[in-house]
Design a protein around this motif. Structure first.
Motif, PDB file in Angstrom:
ATOM      1  N   THR A 195       0.817  -1.215   0.000  1.00  0.00           N
ATOM      2  CA  THR A 195       0.000   0.000   0.000  1.00  0.00           C
ATOM      3  C   THR A 195       0.853   1.269   0.000  1.00  0.00           C
ATOM      4  O   THR A 195       0.360   2.351  -0.309  1.00  0.00           O
ATOM      5  CB  THR A 195      -0.899   0.063   1.250  1.00  0.00           C
ATOM      6  OG1 THR A 195      -0.049   0.141   2.407  1.00  0.00           O
ATOM      7  CG2 THR A 195      -1.776  -1.173   1.356  1.00  0.00           C
ATOM      8  N   ASP A 233      -2.877   6.040   1.015  1.00  0.00           N
ATOM      9  CA  ASP A 233      -2.330   4.922   0.291  1.00  0.00           C
ATOM     10  C   ASP A 233      -1.457   5.503  -0.811  1.00  0.00           C
ATOM     11  O   ASP A 233      -1.920   5.859  -1.879  1.00  0.00           O
ATOM     12  CB  ASP A 233      -3.535   4.157  -0.294  1.00  0.00           C
ATOM     13  CG  ASP A 233      -3.171   2.744  -0.624  1.00  0.00           C
ATOM     14  OD1 ASP A 233      -2.077   2.548  -1.154  1.00  0.00           O
ATOM     15  OD2 ASP A 233      -3.999   1.860  -0.353  1.00  0.00           O
ATOM     16  N   HIS A 255      -1.314   3.895  -4.489  1.00  0.00           N
ATOM     17  CA  HIS A 255      -2.482   4.139  -5.331  1.00  0.00           C
ATOM     18  C   HIS A 255      -2.438   5.540  -5.904  1.00  0.00           C
ATOM     19  O   HIS A 255      -2.732   5.761  -7.059  1.00  0.00           O
ATOM     20  CB  HIS A 255      -3.778   3.937  -4.529  1.00  0.00           C
ATOM     21  CG  HIS A 255      -4.033   2.488  -4.269  1.00  0.00           C
ATOM     22  ND1 HIS A 255      -5.089   2.032  -3.539  1.00  0.00           N
ATOM     23  CD2 HIS A 255      -3.338   1.397  -4.661  1.00  0.00           C
ATOM     24  CE1 HIS A 255      -5.044   0.700  -3.496  1.00  0.00           C
ATOM     25  NE2 HIS A 255      -3.985   0.305  -4.157  1.00  0.00           N
TER      26      HIS A 255
END
Ligand code: C2E
Ligand code: MG
Ligand code: MG
Ligand code: MG
Length: 291
Positions: free
Chosen positions: A52, A280, A283
């Motif tokens: 992550t 995160d 992402h």
């Protein structure tokens, strides 16, 4: 004779006086007063989740802001402290400081765990579990917020006592990490005899994993071994993006290294933690790249 007198005054050397050099006695005396003079610091380096990108913990690393020599790394004074009972005082200071900072971050809404390195000498200091429990309670922290990192060589001198100490700590809820994995003589024996929660692959394997087949094979095997034992695996010494990519591909759970941040004083790290403990980051990076 001078050194001997001095040594008697210090009164705590555990090794033969003949081996202690005068400059060491002086540095030792200075280090002893370093705690009172507030010259010791902990710097913190983030450990991030490889999947992550989130920072889940920080490792506390000791520094000595010496009045004339500048900022000293632990390798230049801890080995000396470890030859006397001074290491015990330094460890109490370290644990208190690391947990206090951890509590401060949590109060600011930054949910990091903290890892502290433990000198092998402490594994035969009977008060250790009690001191750890007291410090955790003092800052109202749950025990699993603290990971104690122990190098595998720590377990060589008094294995039975050290093993008893480690299981007592673990029963109390504190996490244990085997640091510098792969550098000792009996890694497998130790893994068999003791229960750890984490393995940190020594950075000598990490650094070379890019170019070298043996290192890739070793890292892959350690990750596999760790996962079969139900242990999380950390790659340390990640200095650049290719290393980050390879260690992630090889299945490391956590990554740590200059690629993300060097060890920093708490106040300098706080902005980065604010950014990377809540979001995160991978992402974000991926969606930015795909735009
Ligand atoms: P360690 O626990 O294996 O800590 C990792 C060391 O690697 C740290 O050195 C850190 O600054 C360095 N490092 C981190 N990322 C990178 C990177 O990407 N590349 C490279 N080349 N190095 C990186 P440091 O702070 O000098 O600490 C050295 C050792 O001293 C530690 O190794 C640990 O065994 C010991 N130590 C540090 N602080 C303490 C402490 O408070 N108590 C005890 N007992 N030992 C400590
Ligand atoms: Mg460590
Ligand atoms: Mg290490
Ligand atoms: Mg080390």
């Amino acid at each position: 004779a001078d050194a001997r007198r001095c040594g008697e005054r210090v009164g705590v050397w555990t090794t033969g006086m003949a081996a202690v050099k005068p400059w060491e006695l002086e540095l030792h005396a200075q280090l002893r007063s370093a705690i009172e003079r507030d010259e010791l610091e902990l710097h913190y380096q983030p450990m991030r989740d490889a999947t992550t990108g989130r920072t889940v913990g920080v490792e506390a690393l000791m520094r000595w802001r010496h009045p004339t020599r500048g900022l000293l790394p632990p390798g230049s004074f801890l080995p000396m402290a470890e030859r006397s009972s001074l290491i015990v005082e330094l460890t109490w200071w370290e644990l208190d400081e690391a947990l206090r900072q951890c509590a401060r971050w949590r109060a600011e809404g930054i949910p990091v765990a903290v890892s502290a390195n433990l000198s092998p000498r402490l594994l035969v200091v009977d008060e250790l579990p009690q001191v750890v429990a007291e410090r955790l309670a003092a800052y109202a922290l749950p025990p699993d917020i603290l990971t104690l990192e122990i190098t595998e060589n720590a377990l060589v001198s008094q294995p039975a006592r050290a093993a008893a100490m480690l299981s007592e700590l673990r029963v109390s809820g504190v996490k244990l990490s085997m640091d510098d994995f792969g550098t000792g003589y009996n890694s497998m024996e130790i893994l068999k005899a003791l229960t750890f929660d984490e393995i940190k692959i020594d950075r000598s394997f990490v650094a070379d994993a890019q170019g070298s087949l043996p290192d890739v094979a070793i890292v892959r095997s350690v990750v596999d071994l760790g996962h079969r034992l139900g242990v999380r695996v950390v790659g340390e010494g990640i200095e650049d993006e290719p290393s980050e990519r390879i260690l992630t591909e090889l299945g490391c759970d956590l990554l740590q290294g200059f690629a993300f941040s060097p060890p920093l004083p708490a106040q300098d790290l706080t902005p980065l933690l604010t950014d990377t403990t809540r979001r995160d980051t991978h992402h974000r990076a991926v969606s930015a790249a795909s735009v």
